[in-house]
Enzyme design. Structure first.
Site, PDB file in Angstrom:
ATOM      1  N   LYS A 139     -17.744 -28.866 -13.257  1.00 36.00           N
ATOM      2  CA  LYS A 139     -17.003 -27.791 -13.916  1.00 36.00           C
ATOM      3  C   LYS A 139     -17.222 -26.505 -13.120  1.00 36.00           C
ATOM      4  O   LYS A 139     -18.330 -25.956 -13.090  1.00 36.00           O
ATOM      5  CB  LYS A 139     -17.483 -27.622 -15.355  1.00 36.00           C
TER       6      LYS A 139
ATOM      7  N   ASP B 274     -19.563 -26.062 -31.975  1.00 36.12           N
ATOM      8  CA  ASP B 274     -18.217 -26.329 -31.463  1.00 36.12           C
ATOM      9  C   ASP B 274     -17.936 -27.833 -31.430  1.00 36.12           C
ATOM     10  O   ASP B 274     -17.447 -28.367 -30.423  1.00 36.12           O
ATOM     11  CB  ASP B 274     -18.041 -25.715 -30.079  1.00 36.12           C
TER      12      ASP B 274
ATOM     13  N   VAL C 215     -12.124 -28.526 -13.502  1.00 30.82           N
ATOM     14  CA  VAL C 215     -13.045 -29.663 -13.449  1.00 30.82           C
ATOM     15  C   VAL C 215     -12.593 -30.600 -12.338  1.00 30.82           C
ATOM     16  O   VAL C 215     -11.422 -30.981 -12.269  1.00 30.82           O
ATOM     17  CB  VAL C 215     -13.083 -30.427 -14.789  1.00 30.82           C
TER      18      VAL C 215
ATOM     19  N   GLY D 172      -9.093 -31.768 -14.572  1.00 32.55           N
ATOM     20  CA  GLY D 172      -8.538 -30.976 -15.658  1.00 32.55           C
ATOM     21  C   GLY D 172      -8.834 -29.510 -15.450  1.00 32.55           C
ATOM     22  O   GLY D 172      -9.495 -29.114 -14.482  1.00 32.55           O
ATOM     23  N   GLN D 173      -8.331 -28.691 -16.346  1.00 31.93           N
ATOM     24  CA  GLN D 173      -8.572 -27.262 -16.269  1.00 31.93           C
ATOM     25  C   GLN D 173      -8.451 -26.657 -17.658  1.00 31.93           C
ATOM     26  O   GLN D 173      -7.902 -27.266 -18.576  1.00 31.93           O
ATOM     27  CB  GLN D 173      -7.590 -26.576 -15.315  1.00 31.93           C
ATOM     28  N   GLY D 174      -9.021 -25.472 -17.812  1.00 38.57           N
ATOM     29  CA  GLY D 174      -8.975 -24.790 -19.098  1.00 38.57           C
ATOM     30  C   GLY D 174      -9.372 -23.343 -18.933  1.00 38.57           C
ATOM     31  O   GLY D 174      -9.416 -22.809 -17.816  1.00 38.57           O
ATOM     32  N   GLY D 175      -9.670 -22.719 -20.058  1.00 41.50           N
ATOM     33  CA  GLY D 175      -9.989 -21.310 -20.025  1.00 41.50           C
ATOM     34  C   GLY D 175     -11.260 -20.993 -19.257  1.00 41.50           C
ATOM     35  O   GLY D 175     -11.404 -19.904 -18.711  1.00 41.50           O
TER      36      GLY D 175
ATOM     37  N   GLY E  76     -12.360 -22.690 -16.579  1.00 44.55           N
ATOM     38  CA  GLY E  76     -12.243 -22.974 -15.163  1.00 44.55           C
ATOM     39  C   GLY E  76     -11.635 -24.336 -14.903  1.00 44.55           C
ATOM     40  O   GLY E  76     -10.848 -24.849 -15.703  1.00 44.55           O
TER      41      GLY E  76
END
Length: 462
Positions: free
Chosen positions: A169, A267, A155, A148-151, A153
Site C-alpha cells: 500500500k 472500522d 496498492v 487497487g486504489q483508494g483515498g 493511495g
C-alpha cells in the site's frame, strides 16, 4: 665486673651460638632442597634455634630468658605466616582470582550476547521489517501490477526475495497522516493470528510511506457478498458463510482480549475483511485503530472515526452509551446482517420500500413468524441465515450495554440456532410506519455525515 654484666655476656654468647647454628641449618636445607623449600627451611631453623636455647637454658643466669625467647620466636612465626600468606595472595592467589574473574566475565558476556542476539532475532521474526524506498520499487517491479486504489493511495502486488507474494500500500502523504501510519504499524506489527492480516514490513523515508502486507489473493469480502441480490446466487454456501463470520468474530475477539493492550478497530466492514486462497477471513486496515489498557472503560469521542452504515451510535452521541469494544461489536453486527442478506443494509433501489433498511425488515420477519418464512426472492430462510440474523440483531442494539461482547458473539456463532433467543427490538426496527422509519434513518444519516468517510480500496487476484 658486676654479676649482671657477666650474665649478660654469657646470655649473649649463648644466643649468638644458637643463632649461628640455626643459620647454618637454614643454609644447609636451602642448598640441599632449593629455594622452593625456603619456608620449610626457615621453620626448621627456627625450631633448631629453640632446641638449642632449651639445651643451654641451665647455663643462662636469668631463668626466664628462655621463655622470652620462645615468645619472641612465636611472634616472628606469626609475622612470617602473615607475610607468606600475603606473598601467596599477591603472586599466586591474585593471578588465579584474576583469571577466574576474567573467565567468568567472558562467559557471562558471551551468554548475555547470546540472549540479546536471540531477542533481536525473535523481534525480527515478530516485528515487521523496515524497507527503504528503493526496496519497495524493486519488490513491486517498478510498480508494474496495480491491485487497487483508494483515498489513501495505491496498492501494488509484489514479491520478496524469498518468493513470498505481498500487497504494498503506497500512501498518499496528503491523505494518510503520521498518526494513522503509526497506528497501522504499531497495532498489527506484533499480532500473529490466523484471522488478522499480517504486516510484513513498512517504509518511511521522508514523505514516502508504504505498508507491506501478506498477499490475500481472493480480495475483500464485499465483492462476494454484494455480487448478487438475494440468496439464490450466493458464491458461498451457508456453512462457508458461517465459517467466514466465525473467523472474523474470532479475529475481533483476539484484538479485544488476546493482546497485551486492548485494540479497538473502529472500522469493521466488509471492505476491510480480506480472504486468502481458501477464503479464510482476515481483519485488515488498522489505520483508525486505537490501543487501550484492557481495564480501560472510557474512550474519547474525539479519538474515534468510522464508516457511515457501520459506525456505532455512541460514536455520534454519548446518549447511546460509552465508546468501548462494544462499538466494534455494533460494526460487526451490521457486517453480519449484510452477509446474511447478501445486500447492503440500506438499499434505496429496492422496489419494496419496507425492505430499504434490511435490519428493520428482517427483524419484523423473524418476530412475526415462528416457523419457516420466505424472504429474498421467495427462498425459504436457512437455519444458518436465521442464526446470522439473530446474532447480528443482538450486536446492533442501540444501547452499547445491551450488546454482547465479542467472546459471547463467538459462542453464539458456534452454537445452534435453537439456543438463540430473539433479541430486543433495535431502535430502527420499531413498530412505527415505514415512512417514519425512513425519516428516522435519513435524519441519522445526516448526523453521521458529520463524520467523514474515507474512501478505501481492496485488492483482488487478477
Amino acid at each position: 665486673m658486676l654479676s649482671w654484666d657477666v650474665g649478660r655476656e654469657t646470655s649473649s654468647a649463648i644466643f649468638h651460638e644458637c643463632l649461628n647454628e640455626a643459620k647454618r641449618e637454614f643454609a644447609n636445607l636451602t642448598n640441599s632442597k632449593g629455594l622452593l623449600s625456603m619456608p620449610y627451611s626457615l621453620v626448621k631453623s627456627e625450631a633448631n634455634f629453640l632446641y638449642c636455647m632449651n639445651d643451654m637454658s641451665d647455663m643462662l643466669p636469668i631463668k626466664h630468658y628462655f621463655g622470652y625467647t620462645v615468645a619472641v620466636v612465636f611472634v616472628i612465626e606469626i609475622v612470617q605466616l602473615l607475610l607468606a600468606l600475603w606473598m601467596l595472595g599477591r603472586f599466586i592467589f591474585a593471578p588465579i582470582s584474576l583469571l577466574i574473574l576474567l573467565a567468568y566475565n567472558f562467559w557471562s558476556s558471551h551468554v548475555s550476547i547470546d540472549i540479546v542476539e536471540k531477542f533481536l532475532r525473535d523481534q525480527q521474526m515478530i516485528s515487521p521489517k523496515r524497507y527503504c524506498y528503493t526496496d519497495i520499487i524493486a519488490i513491486t517491479g517498478h510498480f508494474r501490477e496495480k491491485l487497487g486504489q483508494g483515498g489513501f493511495g495505491l496498492v501494488f502486488r509484489g514479491a520478496l526475495l524469498s518468493g513470498q507474494h505481498v500487497a504494498i500500500k503506497i500512501l498518499r502523504n496528503s491523505q494518510f497522516n503520521g498518526e494513522d501510519f503509526i497506528n497501522e504499524v504499531s497495532t498489527i506489527g506484533r499480532i500473529n493470528h490466523v484471522n488478522i492480516v499480517r504486516l510484513v514490513g513498512f517504509c518511511s523515508e521522508g514523505s514516502k510511506r508504504a505498508l507491506v502486507y501478506e498477499y490475500m489473493p481472493k480480495g475483500s469480502l464485499d465483492k462476494y457478498i454484494f455480487s448478487a441480490r438475494g440468496t439464490s446466487n450466493r458464491p458461498f454456501s451457508w456453512d462457508k458463510l458461517n465459517k467466514i463470520a466465525l473467523g472474523v468474530a474470532r479475529g475481533i475477539d483476539y484484538l479485544h482480549r488476546g493482546c497485551d493492550m486492548q485494540i479497538l478497530h473502529f472500522d469493521i466492514k466488509p471492505h476491510n475483511i480480506l480472504l486468502d486462497h481458501h477464503f479464510n477471513p482476515k481483519v485488515s486496515d488498522f489505520g483508525l485503530a486505537k490501543l487501550y489498557p484492557k481495564d480501560y472503560s472510557l474512550v474519547s469521542l474525539s479519538a474515534t472515526r468510522g464508516t457511515i452504515g457501520y459506525i456505532a451510535p455512541e460514536l455520534v452521541s454519548r446518549n447511546f452509551g460509552i465508546v468501548s469494544d462494544k462499538s466494534d461489536v455494533y460494526s460487526f453486527g451490521m457486517l453480519l446482517l449484510e452477509m446474511a442478506g447478501g445486500r447492503r443494509n440500506v438499499d434505496k433501489t429496492m422496489e419494496n420500500t419496507s425492505r430499504v433498511y434490511y435490519p428493520s425488515w428482517i427483524y419484523d420477519q423473524l418476530a412475526q413468524n415462528n416457523g419457516i418464512i420466505e424472504i429474498n426472492n421467495n427462498m425459504e430462510i436457512h437455519e444458518i441465515e436465521r442464526k446470522l440474523c439473530k446474532v447480528g440483531l443482538w450486536c446492533i442494539q442501540m444501547k452499547s450495554s445491551n450488546r454482547p461482547s465479542m467472546d459471547k458473539v463467538v459462542e453464539m456463532l458456534e452454537g445452534d440456532t435453537d439456543n438463540l433467543q430473539m433479541p430486543p427490538r433495535p431502535f430502527f426496527s420499531s413498530s412505527q410506519p415505514i415512512s417514519a422509519r425512513q425519516s428516522s434513518i435519513q435524519s441519522t444519516s445526516i448526523e453521521l455525515s458529520t463524520i467523514s468517510e474515507k474512501e478505501d480500496y481492496s485488492y483482488s487476484d487478477k
